[in-house]
Motif scaffolding. Structure first.
Motif, mmCIF file in Angstrom:
data_model
loop_
_atom_site.group_PDB
_atom_site.id
_atom_site.type_symbol
_atom_site.label_atom_id
_atom_site.label_comp_id
_atom_site.label_asym_id
_atom_site.label_seq_id
_atom_site.Cartn_x
_atom_site.Cartn_y
_atom_site.Cartn_z
ATOM 1 N N UNK A 327 11.787 20.006 -14.552
ATOM 2 C CA UNK A 327 10.348 19.759 -14.744
ATOM 3 C C UNK A 327 10.099 18.329 -15.214
ATOM 4 N N UNK A 328 10.930 17.860 -16.135
ATOM 5 C CA UNK A 328 10.782 16.485 -16.615
ATOM 6 C C UNK A 328 11.058 15.483 -15.501
ATOM 7 N N UNK A 329 12.057 15.771 -14.667
ATOM 8 C CA UNK A 329 12.353 14.886 -13.533
ATOM 9 C C UNK A 329 11.146 14.810 -12.592
ATOM 10 N N UNK A 330 10.523 15.971 -12.327
ATOM 11 C CA UNK A 330 9.354 15.982 -11.441
ATOM 12 C C UNK A 330 8.198 15.198 -12.054
ATOM 13 N N UNK A 331 7.975 15.379 -13.365
ATOM 14 C CA UNK A 331 6.895 14.643 -14.039
ATOM 15 C C UNK A 331 7.160 13.140 -14.009
ATOM 16 N N UNK A 332 8.412 12.759 -14.208
ATOM 17 C CA UNK A 332 8.771 11.328 -14.186
ATOM 18 C C UNK A 332 8.549 10.743 -12.796
ATOM 19 N N UNK A 333 8.845 11.531 -11.751
ATOM 20 C CA UNK A 333 8.623 11.040 -10.386
ATOM 21 C C UNK A 333 7.129 10.826 -10.130
ATOM 22 N N UNK A 334 6.302 11.764 -10.603
ATOM 23 C CA UNK A 334 4.856 11.618 -10.455
ATOM 24 C C UNK A 334 4.343 10.390 -11.203
#
Length: 357
Positions: A327-334
């Protein structure tokens, strides 16, 4: 003690002519190594070599060894290119020794008497049927040299009948006589005995490594302990043996014990002794299998079940943390994508301003 053994002890040469090697296997031993070396150098034996095998230490061990070697020509220093493991380094220092007689000295232990080597070597000189001569062993903790416990190895006293004394090295669990491993050996018979360690599921294990060494060595001669001599070993929580006790589960220790009992049985069956004595040893090692463990099987099953539960909890926790990481990886990508968009907008605004001017 019978009159023969009394005479042999009292008549033993104080300064034996045979070369004696004190083998010191060490890994990251800078804290206590100097104390061990000082106790070795204080020995009154004139024909002495002190051999250090450095197991690729990463602390100040190498500097200490080189300094002591510069100061005293009796010291030889070898450094392994890579860590061989504890048992591998014990083997290495034995293979590189030159002495007719040999003893291991752990890098955090000390020889408390200056005549330790000469007295035990003198006993070996006058008792050619003895392959290992040990003594009373005292344990101490940390820097306090007062003994916390003392092991007088009466089970292998010189006057005891060897056929009975030899049985001590085939019993399970073994009595305190395993401390005789700290004694002085005839090096050539010892070289015929494997000094390899054990593994459990790929993990090196030093727990009970004395058992196969001493039982196999008993094939080459008597093993005795002198009650009027002593040496000391340091007991501490971070020793390899104590780590094994702490880290190995009850079930693991059960299986290791079964393997050791099998080793003792095989050793008894292959000894070069009269048939009646061999049969006595085989009966003893077979009896070992009936001691303790079978009645504790429910405990081992419970221990295994507890491990399964703990592994399940850890697995769930790992999955939860992996989900959080994803989830953190996805948020960082956004966030990265949004920052890039804002940077592009800012660049376009600046370009428009430049054109307007």
């Amino acid at each position: 003690m019978n009159s023969l053994d009394q005479g042999r002890i009292s008549d033993a040469a104080d300064k034996p002519s045979s070369l004696v090697t004190i083998g010191i296997p060490v890994f990251n031993g800078e804290k206590h190594l100097a104390q061990a070396l000082d106790s070795a150098l204080a020995q009154d034996c004139p024909n002495l070599e002190i051999l250090i095998s450095d197991n690729a230490s990463t602390d100040g061990t190498q500097d200490i060894c080189k300094e002591y070697r510069r100061r005293d020509s009796r010291i030889r220093y070898h450094r392994n290119k890579e860590n061989l493991g504890a048992s591998g380094n014990f083997q290495e220092v034995l293979k590189r020794a030159n002495g007719e007689y040999f003893t291991w000295l752990a890098c955090d232990d000390i020889l408390t008497r200056g005549d330790y080597v000469s007295k035990l070597a003198g006993y070996l000189d006058t008792n050619p049927d003895v392959v290992l001569c040990g003594c009373t062993t005292k344990a101490f903790v940390g820097e306090d040299l007062r003994a916390t416990c003392t092991h007088v190895l009466e089970a292998v006293a010189p006057e005891r009948d060897w056929k009975e004394a030899r049985k001590e090295f085939f019993r399970w669990p073994q009595t305190a006589c395993h401390f005789v491993i700290y004694g002085l050996y005839r090096r050539r018979p010892l070289l015929k005995v494997p000094v390899d360690g054990r593994t459990h599921w790929g993990r090196p294990v030093v727990l009970d490594m004395e058992f196969p060494i001493l039982s196999r060595l008993s094939n080459f001669g008597r093993i005795v302990s002198l009650p009027d001599m002593e040496r000391a070993y340091r007991s501490h929580a971070y020793s390899s043996c104590n780590r094994d006790v702490e880290e190995l589960s009850t079930a693991s220790q059960f299986w290791l014990a079964l393997r050791m009992k099998s080793t003792l049985l095989r050793t008894a069956a292959t000894l070069n002794v009269p048939a009646d004595e061999k049969w006595e040893l085989i009966k003893l090692t077979l009896h070992n299998f009936l001691h303790h463990p079978l009645g504790r099987l429910p405990e081992f099953r419970a221990d295994l079940e507890n491990q399964r539960v703990e592994n399940g909890i850890l697995r769930d926790a790992c999955e939860e943390r992996l989900n959080l990481i994803h989830q953190q990886d996805a948020a960082m990508r956004l966030m990265t994508k949004r920052i890039e968009e804002l940077e592009n907008q800012l660049a376009q605004t600046r370009a428009a301003d430049e054109n307007a001017r």
